[in-house]
Design a protein around this motif. Sequence first.
Motif, PDB file in Angstrom:
ATOM      1  N   LEU A 164       0.846  -1.204   0.000  1.00 57.19           N
ATOM      2  CA  LEU A 164       0.000   0.000   0.000  1.00 57.19           C
ATOM      3  C   LEU A 164       0.878   1.250   0.000  1.00 57.19           C
ATOM      4  CD1 LEU A 164      -2.689   1.498   0.126  1.00 57.19           C
ATOM      5  CD2 LEU A 164      -2.745   1.124   2.601  1.00 57.19           C
ATOM      6  N   VAL A 165       1.939   1.215   0.799  1.00 56.98           N
ATOM      7  CA  VAL A 165       2.826   2.382   0.876  1.00 56.98           C
ATOM      8  C   VAL A 165       3.538   2.613  -0.465  1.00 56.98           C
ATOM      9  CG1 VAL A 165       4.938   3.276   1.948  1.00 56.98           C
ATOM     10  CG2 VAL A 165       3.111   2.353   3.368  1.00 56.98           C
ATOM     11  N   ALA A 166       3.859   1.543  -1.177  1.00 58.07           N
ATOM     12  CA  ALA A 166       4.511   1.698  -2.490  1.00 58.07           C
ATOM     13  C   ALA A 166       3.602   2.477  -3.442  1.00 58.07           C
ATOM     14  CB  ALA A 166       4.848   0.326  -3.075  1.00 58.07           C
ATOM     15  N   ILE A 167       2.304   2.171  -3.403  1.00 53.90           N
ATOM     16  CA  ILE A 167       1.345   2.903  -4.261  1.00 53.90           C
ATOM     17  C   ILE A 167       1.188   4.335  -3.754  1.00 53.90           C
ATOM     18  CG2 ILE A 167      -1.056   2.998  -5.045  1.00 53.90           C
ATOM     19  CD1 ILE A 167      -1.092  -0.109  -4.623  1.00 53.90           C
ATOM     20  N   ALA A 168       1.023   4.439  -2.435  1.00 49.28           N
ATOM     21  CA  ALA A 168       0.776   5.762  -1.850  1.00 49.28           C
ATOM     22  C   ALA A 168       1.951   6.705  -2.082  1.00 49.28           C
ATOM     23  CB  ALA A 168       0.499   5.618  -0.351  1.00 49.28           C
ATOM     24  N   ALA A 169       3.173   6.155  -2.105  1.00 52.24           N
ATOM     25  CA  ALA A 169       4.349   7.010  -2.301  1.00 52.24           C
ATOM     26  C   ALA A 169       4.205   7.812  -3.597  1.00 52.24           C
ATOM     27  CB  ALA A 169       5.613   6.157  -2.334  1.00 52.24           C
ATOM     28  N   ASP A 170       3.737   7.159  -4.648  1.00 51.24           N
ATOM     29  CA  ASP A 170       3.511   7.880  -5.909  1.00 51.24           C
ATOM     30  C   ASP A 170       2.394   8.909  -5.768  1.00 51.24           C
ATOM     31  OD1 ASP A 170       5.431   6.598  -7.311  1.00 51.24           O
ATOM     32  OD2 ASP A 170       4.076   5.244  -8.405  1.00 51.24           O
ATOM     33  N   GLU A 171       1.291   8.475  -5.146  1.00 47.49           N
ATOM     34  CA  GLU A 171       0.138   9.389  -5.008  1.00 47.49           C
ATOM     35  C   GLU A 171       0.537  10.646  -4.241  1.00 47.49           C
ATOM     36  OE1 GLU A 171      -2.757   8.799  -6.445  1.00 47.49           O
ATOM     37  OE2 GLU A 171      -2.450   6.695  -6.984  1.00 47.49           O
ATOM     38  N   TYR A 172       1.456  10.473  -3.267  1.00 45.56           N
ATOM     39  CA  TYR A 172       1.852  11.605  -2.424  1.00 45.56           C
ATOM     40  C   TYR A 172       3.185  12.215  -2.846  1.00 45.56           C
ATOM     41  CZ  TYR A 172      -2.107  10.362   0.548  1.00 45.56           C
ATOM     42  OH  TYR A 172      -3.369  10.113   1.020  1.00 45.56           O
ATOM     43  N   GLY A 173       3.614  11.966  -4.078  1.00 41.49           N
ATOM     44  CA  GLY A 173       4.726  12.724  -4.636  1.00 41.49           C
ATOM     45  C   GLY A 173       6.129  12.221  -4.340  1.00 41.49           C
ATOM     46  N   ASN A 174       6.267  11.065  -3.719  1.00 38.02           N
ATOM     47  CA  ASN A 174       7.601  10.500  -3.449  1.00 38.02           C
ATOM     48  C   ASN A 174       8.555  11.518  -2.820  1.00 38.02           C
ATOM     49  OD1 ASN A 174       7.729   7.666  -4.279  1.00 38.02           O
ATOM     50  ND2 ASN A 174       7.121   8.441  -6.294  1.00 38.02           N
ATOM     51  N   GLY A 175       8.065  12.243  -1.847  1.00 39.07           N
ATOM     52  CA  GLY A 175       8.934  13.210  -1.162  1.00 39.07           C
ATOM     53  C   GLY A 175       9.009  14.566  -1.854  1.00 39.07           C
ATOM     54  N   HIS A 176       8.289  14.724  -2.943  1.00 42.41           N
ATOM     55  CA  HIS A 176       8.292  16.020  -3.653  1.00 42.41           C
ATOM     56  C   HIS A 176       6.871  16.585  -3.630  1.00 42.41           C
ATOM     57  CE1 HIS A 176      12.339  15.295  -5.142  1.00 42.41           C
ATOM     58  NE2 HIS A 176      11.952  14.050  -5.364  1.00 42.41           N
ATOM     59  N   PRO A 177       6.625  17.530  -2.718  1.00 44.14           N
ATOM     60  CA  PRO A 177       5.256  18.062  -2.599  1.00 44.14           C
ATOM     61  C   PRO A 177       4.673  18.566  -3.908  1.00 44.14           C
ATOM     62  CG  PRO A 177       6.624  18.848  -0.795  1.00 44.14           C
ATOM     63  CD  PRO A 177       7.543  18.128  -1.741  1.00 44.14           C
ATOM     64  N   ASP A 178       5.535  19.031  -4.811  1.00 41.44           N
ATOM     65  CA  ASP A 178       4.996  19.546  -6.077  1.00 41.44           C
ATOM     66  C   ASP A 178       4.568  18.416  -7.019  1.00 41.44           C
ATOM     67  OD1 ASP A 178       7.685  18.809  -6.434  1.00 41.44           O
ATOM     68  OD2 ASP A 178       7.823  20.049  -8.240  1.00 41.44           O
ATOM     69  N   ARG A 179       4.871  17.141  -6.659  1.00 38.26           N
ATOM     70  CA  ARG A 179       4.447  16.013  -7.500  1.00 38.26           C
ATOM     71  C   ARG A 179       3.242  15.267  -6.904  1.00 38.26           C
ATOM     72  NH1 ARG A 179       5.032  16.528 -12.223  1.00 38.26           N
ATOM     73  NH2 ARG A 179       4.683  14.306 -12.561  1.00 38.26           N
ATOM     74  N   LEU A 180       2.795  15.714  -5.734  1.00 36.12           N
ATOM     75  CA  LEU A 180       1.604  15.122  -5.112  1.00 36.12           C
ATOM     76  C   LEU A 180       0.448  15.133  -6.125  1.00 36.12           C
ATOM     77  CD1 LEU A 180       1.699  14.783  -1.843  1.00 36.12           C
ATOM     78  CD2 LEU A 180      -0.145  16.455  -1.901  1.00 36.12           C
ATOM     79  N   HIS A 181      -0.293  14.039  -6.239  1.00 34.84           N
ATOM     80  CA  HIS A 181      -1.365  14.039  -7.229  1.00 34.84           C
ATOM     81  C   HIS A 181      -2.403  15.122  -6.943  1.00 34.84           C
ATOM     82  CE1 HIS A 181      -0.528   9.774  -8.946  1.00 34.84           C
ATOM     83  NE2 HIS A 181       0.478  10.595  -9.060  1.00 34.84           N
ATOM     84  N   ALA A 182      -2.688  15.366  -5.666  1.00 38.98           N
ATOM     85  CA  ALA A 182      -3.632  16.442  -5.335  1.00 38.98           C
ATOM     86  C   ALA A 182      -3.082  17.795  -5.805  1.00 38.98           C
ATOM     87  CB  ALA A 182      -3.910  16.468  -3.832  1.00 38.98           C
ATOM     88  N   GLU A 183      -1.756  17.952  -5.762  1.00 32.81           N
ATOM     89  CA  GLU A 183      -1.136  19.203  -6.211  1.00 32.81           C
ATOM     90  C   GLU A 183      -1.194  19.313  -7.748  1.00 32.81           C
ATOM     91  OE1 GLU A 183      -0.323  21.863  -4.719  1.00 32.81           O
ATOM     92  OE2 GLU A 183       0.599  22.816  -6.466  1.00 32.81           O
ATOM     93  N   LEU A 184      -0.946  18.172  -8.421  1.00 34.84           N
ATOM     94  CA  LEU A 184      -1.077  18.182  -9.897  1.00 34.84           C
ATOM     95  C   LEU A 184      -2.498  18.587 -10.271  1.00 34.84           C
ATOM     96  CD1 LEU A 184       0.724  14.850 -10.968  1.00 34.84           C
ATOM     97  CD2 LEU A 184       1.704  17.147 -10.800  1.00 34.84           C
ATOM     98  N   TRP A 185      -3.455  18.069  -9.487  1.00 34.69           N
ATOM     99  CA  TRP A 185      -4.859  18.402  -9.739  1.00 34.69           C
ATOM    100  C   TRP A 185      -5.102  19.901  -9.570  1.00 34.69           C
ATOM    101  CZ3 TRP A 185      -9.087  16.534 -11.896  1.00 34.69           C
ATOM    102  CH2 TRP A 185     -10.307  17.152 -11.623  1.00 34.69           C
ATOM    103  N   ARG A 186      -4.580  20.446  -8.451  1.00 36.96           N
ATOM    104  CA  ARG A 186      -4.789  21.884  -8.197  1.00 36.96           C
ATOM    105  C   ARG A 186      -4.188  22.721  -9.326  1.00 36.96           C
ATOM    106  NH1 ARG A 186      -4.735  20.460  -2.676  1.00 36.96           N
ATOM    107  NH2 ARG A 186      -2.482  20.186  -2.643  1.00 36.96           N
ATOM    108  N   ARG A 187      -3.012  22.319  -9.823  1.00 39.02           N
ATOM    109  CA  ARG A 187      -2.396  23.081 -10.926  1.00 39.02           C
ATOM    110  C   ARG A 187      -3.286  23.032 -12.174  1.00 39.02           C
ATOM    111  NH1 ARG A 187       2.959  21.471  -9.093  1.00 39.02           N
ATOM    112  NH2 ARG A 187       3.268  19.905 -10.706  1.00 39.02           N
ATOM    113  N   GLY A 188      -3.879  21.869 -12.398  1.00 40.37           N
ATOM    114  CA  GLY A 188      -4.784  21.733 -13.542  1.00 40.37           C
ATOM    115  C   GLY A 188      -6.006  22.617 -13.384  1.00 40.37           C
ATOM    116  N   MET A 189      -6.575  22.636 -12.174  1.00 40.03           N
ATOM    117  CA  MET A 189      -7.757  23.468 -11.907  1.00 40.03           C
ATOM    118  C   MET A 189      -7.409  24.949 -12.096  1.00 40.03           C
ATOM    119  SD  MET A 189     -10.452  21.601 -10.888  1.00 40.03           S
ATOM    120  CE  MET A 189     -11.475  22.368  -9.628  1.00 40.03           C
ATOM    121  N   ALA A 190      -6.250  25.360 -11.564  1.00 42.46           N
ATOM    122  CA  ALA A 190      -5.839  26.769 -11.667  1.00 42.46           C
ATOM    123  C   ALA A 190      -5.683  27.175 -13.132  1.00 42.46           C
ATOM    124  CB  ALA A 190      -4.523  26.993 -10.918  1.00 42.46           C
TER     125      ALA A 190
END
Length: 333
Positions: A164-190
Amino acid sequence: MRAPLPTPRGSLTEALTEALLEQGVLRCVDADSDDDAALALWMLYELHHRGLEGVDDALEWDPALLVLRARLEHDLEERWRDRARHLALPAQERLADGEDFAEVFFDLCAADTGGESLARFVQREAETEQVLALLRQRSIYHVREQDSAMWALPRLDDETKAHLVAIAADEYGNGHPDRLHAELWRRGMAACDLDTGYAAYLDEALPQVLEQNNLMSMLGLHRRLVPAALGHLAAFEVCSSVPSKRMVRGLERLGMPEPVVEYYREHMVADAVHEQVAVRRMLGGWVAREPDVADDMLWGAAVCLAAEQETATAVLTAVRDEESMAGSREAVA
Ligand SMILES: [Fe+2]
Ligand SMILES: [Fe+2]
């Protein structure tokens, strides 16, 4: 950032809002409609996520609110045990006949749920305004992408936890907040000139969208439902890569801004990997050690598929109905 307090949709959400703001006694009223019930439960779950604006965090564990949550959850679970049964049962029977878990799971996810796909609509015929309306509905989930499933983490054995953590690591940006999927989403919305605030379009959210999100919160929050939570997550991954590719084609067809295309491009690639890890290692490994969890995993997957179908039908109906779109735009303005 907290979620805004939504506009009540009936007697129950009115009473709940009053109790949340004034920390008073929760009046005992029934929901007027499915919409009222779904919003009330969404608000109660939000107390366990980021919280609601103007509401004391201590109310997360208020006994009266937990009693109401339990009542609404009971109805929700009953409803979806029933609604997803026709999809889950054939898969459960195949498994009982000794068929391979991963094969059964992938077949279940490929089952025809009998409705239209939002991604196919975007790929082929949606207009820009309709895509923007669809993004507003999706934003309720994507600003907290994967969060509900993470409640499952401390309840898992070590091997399942690692996958589960292996999958979540990608979803949460692998230590890079700017790669967080929620952040990618926000950039798309903006880039689409949409509001990037947390749950910004809550008042516009259709009841089916709220229910879809409530299901994920319910599965994640209850230890007894953890196999179903992971089954749901795995089905979400399996059903993401191909639709994301369709979204990319549709968004490119409309010339929509690159950041929103990038969000779906990322999922086209990442979820093709996630689905294999989720089904073969995370679920398959657990089933090999504890075969009894398989039925609930399949039910969780069936819930994911059926809820997406209901949401897709409702969203498509709304975006095709110009009056309803104009109404919802006014509601947001
Ligand atoms: Fe994601
Ligand atoms: Fe994923």
